[in-house]
Scaffold this motif. Structure first.
Motif, PDB file in Angstrom:
ATOM      1  N   SER A 127      31.541  38.239  35.965  1.00  0.00           N
ATOM      2  CA  SER A 127      32.263  36.718  35.211  1.00  0.00           C
ATOM      3  C   SER A 127      33.636  36.780  35.499  1.00  0.00           C
ATOM      4  O   SER A 127      33.831  37.495  33.946  1.00  0.00           O
ATOM      5  CB  SER A 127      31.052  35.951  34.801  1.00  0.00           C
ATOM      6  OG  SER A 127      30.575  36.843  33.976  1.00  0.00           O
ATOM      7  N   VAL A 128      33.966  35.804  35.081  1.00  0.00           N
ATOM      8  CA  VAL A 128      35.647  35.305  34.576  1.00  0.00           C
ATOM      9  C   VAL A 128      35.396  34.021  34.112  1.00  0.00           C
ATOM     10  O   VAL A 128      34.192  32.812  34.788  1.00  0.00           O
ATOM     11  CB  VAL A 128      36.605  35.430  35.001  1.00  0.00           C
ATOM     12  CG1 VAL A 128      36.645  37.248  35.392  1.00  0.00           C
ATOM     13  CG2 VAL A 128      37.003  35.103  36.134  1.00  0.00           C
ATOM     14  N   GLY A 129      36.264  33.511  32.948  1.00  0.00           N
ATOM     15  CA  GLY A 129      36.250  31.872  33.045  1.00  0.00           C
ATOM     16  C   GLY A 129      37.159  31.499  32.120  1.00  0.00           C
ATOM     17  O   GLY A 129      38.045  32.114  31.773  1.00  0.00           O
ATOM     18  N   ARG A 144      41.288  34.828  39.554  1.00  0.00           N
ATOM     19  CA  ARG A 144      40.660  35.464  40.506  1.00  0.00           C
ATOM     20  C   ARG A 144      41.779  36.906  40.023  1.00  0.00           C
ATOM     21  O   ARG A 144      40.688  38.444  39.986  1.00  0.00           O
ATOM     22  CB  ARG A 144      41.416  35.258  41.869  1.00  0.00           C
ATOM     23  CG  ARG A 144      41.919  36.403  43.357  1.00  0.00           C
ATOM     24  CD  ARG A 144      41.650  35.379  44.189  1.00  0.00           C
ATOM     25  NE  ARG A 144      43.106  35.418  43.954  1.00  0.00           N
ATOM     26  CZ  ARG A 144      43.603  34.278  44.924  1.00  0.00           C
ATOM     27  NH1 ARG A 144      43.002  33.378  45.503  1.00  0.00           N
ATOM     28  NH2 ARG A 144      45.120  34.133  44.982  1.00  0.00           N
ATOM     29  N   ALA A 145      42.849  37.138  39.477  1.00  0.00           N
ATOM     30  CA  ALA A 145      43.069  38.417  39.323  1.00  0.00           C
ATOM     31  C   ALA A 145      42.369  39.450  38.194  1.00  0.00           C
ATOM     32  O   ALA A 145      42.793  40.563  38.438  1.00  0.00           O
ATOM     33  CB  ALA A 145      44.776  38.614  38.662  1.00  0.00           C
ATOM     34  N   LEU A 146      42.537  38.499  37.226  1.00  0.00           N
ATOM     35  CA  LEU A 146      41.496  39.248  36.002  1.00  0.00           C
ATOM     36  C   LEU A 146      40.017  39.469  36.650  1.00  0.00           C
ATOM     37  O   LEU A 146      39.514  41.345  36.176  1.00  0.00           O
ATOM     38  CB  LEU A 146      40.837  37.989  35.144  1.00  0.00           C
ATOM     39  CG  LEU A 146      40.722  38.300  33.376  1.00  0.00           C
ATOM     40  CD1 LEU A 146      41.303  39.416  32.877  1.00  0.00           C
ATOM     41  CD2 LEU A 146      40.111  37.423  32.941  1.00  0.00           C
ATOM     42  N   ALA A 147      39.332  39.255  37.337  1.00  0.00           N
ATOM     43  CA  ALA A 147      38.351  39.516  38.223  1.00  0.00           C
ATOM     44  C   ALA A 147      38.898  40.558  39.000  1.00  0.00           C
ATOM     45  O   ALA A 147      37.705  41.827  39.174  1.00  0.00           O
ATOM     46  CB  ALA A 147      37.740  38.103  39.010  1.00  0.00           C
ATOM     47  N   LYS A 148      38.941  40.726  39.228  1.00  0.00           N
ATOM     48  CA  LYS A 148      39.907  42.401  40.734  1.00  0.00           C
ATOM     49  C   LYS A 148      39.992  43.643  39.337  1.00  0.00           C
ATOM     50  O   LYS A 148      39.310  44.447  40.243  1.00  0.00           O
ATOM     51  CB  LYS A 148      41.365  41.580  41.257  1.00  0.00           C
ATOM     52  CG  LYS A 148      40.640  41.061  42.515  1.00  0.00           C
ATOM     53  CD  LYS A 148      42.909  40.657  42.514  1.00  0.00           C
ATOM     54  CE  LYS A 148      42.717  42.414  44.421  1.00  0.00           C
ATOM     55  NZ  LYS A 148      43.895  41.485  45.015  1.00  0.00           N
ATOM     56  N   VAL A 170      32.998  36.235  40.500  1.00  0.00           N
ATOM     57  CA  VAL A 170      33.708  36.929  41.850  1.00  0.00           C
ATOM     58  C   VAL A 170      32.404  38.428  42.221  1.00  0.00           C
ATOM     59  O   VAL A 170      31.947  39.237  41.631  1.00  0.00           O
ATOM     60  CB  VAL A 170      34.773  37.636  40.653  1.00  0.00           C
ATOM     61  CG1 VAL A 170      35.881  38.365  42.130  1.00  0.00           C
ATOM     62  CG2 VAL A 170      35.993  35.876  40.224  1.00  0.00           C
ATOM     63  N   VAL A 171      32.424  38.160  43.994  1.00  0.00           N
ATOM     64  CA  VAL A 171      31.513  39.703  43.634  1.00  0.00           C
ATOM     65  C   VAL A 171      33.406  40.803  45.073  1.00  0.00           C
ATOM     66  O   VAL A 171      33.791  40.159  45.955  1.00  0.00           O
ATOM     67  CB  VAL A 171      30.727  39.491  44.876  1.00  0.00           C
ATOM     68  CG1 VAL A 171      29.833  40.907  45.307  1.00  0.00           C
ATOM     69  CG2 VAL A 171      29.537  38.597  44.332  1.00  0.00           C
ATOM     70  N   MET A 172      33.413  41.546  44.773  1.00  0.00           N
ATOM     71  CA  MET A 172      34.168  42.563  45.675  1.00  0.00           C
ATOM     72  C   MET A 172      33.544  43.894  45.994  1.00  0.00           C
ATOM     73  O   MET A 172      32.337  44.369  45.699  1.00  0.00           O
ATOM     74  CB  MET A 172      35.083  42.663  44.645  1.00  0.00           C
ATOM     75  CG  MET A 172      36.306  41.634  44.273  1.00  0.00           C
ATOM     76  SD  MET A 172      37.482  41.290  43.670  1.00  0.00           S
ATOM     77  CE  MET A 172      38.770  42.498  45.194  1.00  0.00           C
ATOM     78  N   THR A 173      34.612  44.147  46.997  1.00  0.00           N
ATOM     79  CA  THR A 173      34.598  45.287  48.201  1.00  0.00           C
ATOM     80  C   THR A 173      35.029  46.209  47.180  1.00  0.00           C
ATOM     81  O   THR A 173      36.207  46.016  46.729  1.00  0.00           O
ATOM     82  CB  THR A 173      34.352  44.831  49.000  1.00  0.00           C
ATOM     83  OG1 THR A 173      35.816  45.031  50.051  1.00  0.00           O
ATOM     84  CG2 THR A 173      33.363  43.898  49.720  1.00  0.00           C
ATOM     85  N   SER A 174      35.041  47.861  47.263  1.00  0.00           N
ATOM     86  CA  SER A 174      35.889  48.542  46.604  1.00  0.00           C
ATOM     87  C   SER A 174      36.905  49.009  47.223  1.00  0.00           C
ATOM     88  O   SER A 174      37.744  49.393  46.944  1.00  0.00           O
ATOM     89  CB  SER A 174      35.223  50.055  46.725  1.00  0.00           C
ATOM     90  OG  SER A 174      34.907  50.462  48.334  1.00  0.00           O
ATOM     91  N   ASP A 175      36.982  48.475  49.034  1.00  0.00           N
ATOM     92  CA  ASP A 175      38.588  48.370  50.014  1.00  0.00           C
ATOM     93  C   ASP A 175      39.552  47.073  49.304  1.00  0.00           C
ATOM     94  O   ASP A 175      39.836  47.035  49.612  1.00  0.00           O
ATOM     95  CB  ASP A 175      38.132  48.541  50.982  1.00  0.00           C
ATOM     96  CG  ASP A 175      37.202  47.623  51.593  1.00  0.00           C
ATOM     97  OD1 ASP A 175      36.767  46.776  51.193  1.00  0.00           O
ATOM     98  OD2 ASP A 175      36.369  48.017  52.817  1.00  0.00           O
TER      99      ASP A 175
END
Length: 251
Positions: A174-176, A229-233, A200-205
């Motif tokens: 989570s980010v905010g 989005r950058a922070l979540a990455k 934010v849900v991301m894949t390892s790729d």
């Protein structure tokens, strides 16, 4: 933003806090005896037990397809919050929020699996929140991925699978925007007062599975979304390292 110390990995898991502003993360594998995969994930004061169980059957819509299924269920235990949460059976209906989060976890985990290679079997990941302090759905996805990977390893070890159906890992954070500042890994105090919150849900790729964002007060801008989005990455990258270290495998 909050600053946390770093603890090196240990035993069946380890504690990790790789980024400034991110809560300590501890992933403890093989936490219960009977599940094919079981993980206790502690992300700050949010603790979730994730267990993965294998059944040699699939939902009716997949029968005869040769494809498997990965699904999830989510629940908060009665004493996971300050006031007691009633069990669903008491209300004679499932909690709508829990159903929605369970579907999110299932969607996220399916993004990591080649269902054709899984064969006609179902892996169910149950996520039970023991203690809640914000980010329970995100912790469930991150911990559930490790439990799923251990369940697949048990199928490989038994000879039920000839090759791994896992394509990649998934993790979530989570980010905010809190008091005008982009903030990583929201605990309850931050989540309940955030101007904007985003899961934010991301894949390892490096791809996105899901973004759930809401402006609680003022609508947010493109620039704010890009910053979140950058922070979540960055946060998800740290979680992928934590998963890999807990599993003793490559990220």
């Amino acid at each position: 933003m909050r600053s946390r110390p770093f603890f090196p990995g240990r035993g069946r898991g380890g504690r990790f806090a790789i980024l400034r502003g991110m809560r300590n993360v501890e992933i403890i594998r093989q936490f219960t005896k009977h599940a094919a995969g079981s993980v206790l994930i502690k992300q700050g004061d949010t603790w979730v037990l994730c267990t993965a169980c294998v059944e040699e059957k699939v939902p009716p819509f997949l029968k005869g397809s040769g494809r498997g299924w990965v699904t999830a269920e989510y629940a908060m235990l009665p004493s996971s919050t300050l006031t007691r949460k009633e069990r669903d059976i008491k209300k004679l209906r499932q909690d709508g929020r829990g159903v929605e989060i369970g579907r999110l976890i299932g969607r996220a985990l399916r993004a990591s699996v080649d269902l054709a290679k899984l064969g006609e079997r179902t892996i169910t990941v149950d996520c039970d929140v023991l203690q809640a302090d914000g980010g329970t759905r995100c912790a469930s996805i991150t911990g559930g991925m490790v439990a799923l990977e251990d369940a697949v390893a048990s199928l490989l070890a038994s000879g039920a699978l000839a090759e791994s159906p896992l394509l990649r890992r998934v993790a979530a954070i989570s980010v905010g925007v809190c008091a005008g500042v982009p903030t990583l890994d929201l605990d309850y105090a931050h989540d309940s007062t955030a101007d904007v919150d985003l899961n934010v849900v991301m894949t390892s790729d490096g791809r996105f599975v899901e973004l759930q964002g809401t402006a609680e007060h003022e609508p947010f801008t493109d620039d704010q979304l890009d910053a979140l989005r950058a922070l979540a990455k960055e946060g998800c990258a740290a979680l992928f390292r934590a998963q890999a270290q807990a599993l003793g495998r490559d990220a």
